[in-house]
Write a protein that holds these residues in place. Structure first.
Motif, PDB file in Angstrom:
ATOM      1  N   LYS A  56     -14.032  54.364   2.824  1.00  0.00           N
ATOM      2  CA  LYS A  56     -13.870  54.232   1.374  1.00  0.00           C
ATOM      3  C   LYS A  56     -12.864  55.284   0.902  1.00  0.00           C
ATOM      4  O   LYS A  56     -13.024  56.473   1.186  1.00  0.00           O
ATOM      5  CB  LYS A  56     -15.209  54.413   0.660  1.00  0.00           C
ATOM      6  N   GLN A 117      -8.974  54.074  -5.688  1.00  0.00           N
ATOM      7  CA  GLN A 117     -10.042  53.096  -5.430  1.00  0.00           C
ATOM      8  C   GLN A 117     -10.243  52.205  -6.664  1.00  0.00           C
ATOM      9  O   GLN A 117     -10.323  50.971  -6.558  1.00  0.00           O
ATOM     10  CB  GLN A 117     -11.345  53.842  -5.104  1.00  0.00           C
ATOM     11  N   THR A 121      -9.481  48.116  -7.383  1.00  0.00           N
ATOM     12  CA  THR A 121     -10.479  47.157  -7.888  1.00  0.00           C
ATOM     13  C   THR A 121      -9.948  46.431  -9.113  1.00  0.00           C
ATOM     14  O   THR A 121     -10.120  45.212  -9.256  1.00  0.00           O
ATOM     15  CB  THR A 121     -11.789  47.899  -8.242  1.00  0.00           C
ATOM     16  N   SER A 192      -7.917  49.094   0.644  1.00  0.00           N
ATOM     17  CA  SER A 192      -8.672  48.773  -0.572  1.00  0.00           C
ATOM     18  C   SER A 192      -7.780  48.632  -1.797  1.00  0.00           C
ATOM     19  O   SER A 192      -8.270  48.549  -2.918  1.00  0.00           O
ATOM     20  CB  SER A 192      -9.729  49.857  -0.827  1.00  0.00           C
TER      21      SER A 192
END
Length: 304
Positions: A56, A117, A121, A192
């Protein structure tokens, strides 16, 4: 002349720096301090967490920074003439060069990881490695794939190895077209978000605010920065380049060439894995390259 170079995201591995923590009290103190600064145990994640947790972005970035800076602090600055880092690794290089304190660098790296991150998204994107394609053909590829969405070169890693980044549809189109245009390989990467592309724009203003809240000093040794591929010492230039870095390509090939032109003949990769060693070898086979990742390698260096 010698340069320390610091790896970026993707170099993490389960159990990273655990042997260093156990072998060197100074490194243990640095890592324990990082846990206090972050308000959670990044060392637990580095040492014992499953790979999916470590991958992550919000954890990967502080973990790699911490591993690298702990090694660098043990080795010291004597005899190091220049520094550079790949993307995230640039923060390690700047901290090592005295441009920011460990505490500020740790906070900024953690914040950067969170922001990237969240941006990933909010604006879903992808990245892909394109192998064996000349730059002028890559320009054609990106122009054609760009008709379906945003896509640009993100990392100039070594001659013939370029990473692209952008909207999922455009990256998929580029991967589909690349073999038809002569690429030896084109492969999407497990990331990501679309790092180093305009899709990271939502993170830029908040990163700028975070950087404005800390003190940045002139660097004690030149740091060859990603955005310009030029050695930088001035605090104002460092601050500006760090903001631009989020949405700009990492000019790693050009940075290494600049350092070699400046007289660097020995590159030491400080931190996890061997990614930069491989890239530098492909950029110029005439330089000496070494890696210092674990307790045994640190001990060897300290005994020289």
């Amino acid at each position: 002349m010698k340069a320390f170079v610091f790896p970026g995201q993707g170099s993490q591995y389960c159990g990273m720096a655990k042997d260093i923590y156990n072998a060197f009290p100074q490194a243990k103190a640095v890592m324990d301090k990082a846990n206090d600064i972050l308000g959670y145990s990044i060392t637990d994640i580095m040492f014992d967490a499953p790979e999916e947790e470590l991958r992550k972005t919000q954890y990967t970035q502080p973990a790699i920074f911490l591993h690298s800076i702990a090694v660098a602090e043990l080795l010291g600055k004597e005899g190091v003439d220049m520094a550079a880092g790949h993307s995230l690794g640039e923060y390690t290089a700047l901290c090592f060069a005295g441009a920011m304190s460990f505490e500020d660098a740790m906070k900024i790296v953690a914040r950067r990881g969170e922001l990237m991150q969240h941006a990933g998204t909010r604006n879903p994107g992808s990245m892909a490695a394109i192998i064996g394609m000349k730059d002028d053909v890559l320009d054609e590829l990106l122009k054609e794939a760009g008709e379906t969405g945003i896509v640009q070169a993100a990392n100039f890693n070594s001659p013939g190895q370029i990473v692209i980044s952008g909207e999922i549809s455009a990256v998929k189109k580029a991967v589909e077209l690349a073999p038809l245009k002569g690429a030896r390989m084109a492969k999407e990467l497990p990331v990501s978000g679309a790092f180093h592309s305009p899709l990271m724009k939502p993170a830029e203003e908040e990163l700028k605010a975070a950087l404005d809240a800390i003190t940045i000093h002139d660097a004690a040794i030149p740091v060859c920065m990603n955005v310009t591929a030029e050695p930088v010492c001035k605090a104002a230039d460092i601050r500006n380049n760090l903001v631009l870095q989020l949405t700009s390509p990492v000019r790693w090939t050009q940075s290494v060439e600049t350092m070699i032109a400046g007289g660097v003949t020995l590159f030491s990769e400080i931190g996890p894995q061997k990614v930069l060693q491989g890239l530098i070898k492909r950029i110029d086979r005439n330089v000496t390259i070494q890696g210092i990742d674990n307790a045994e390698q640190i001990q060897q260096q300290l005994s020289l």
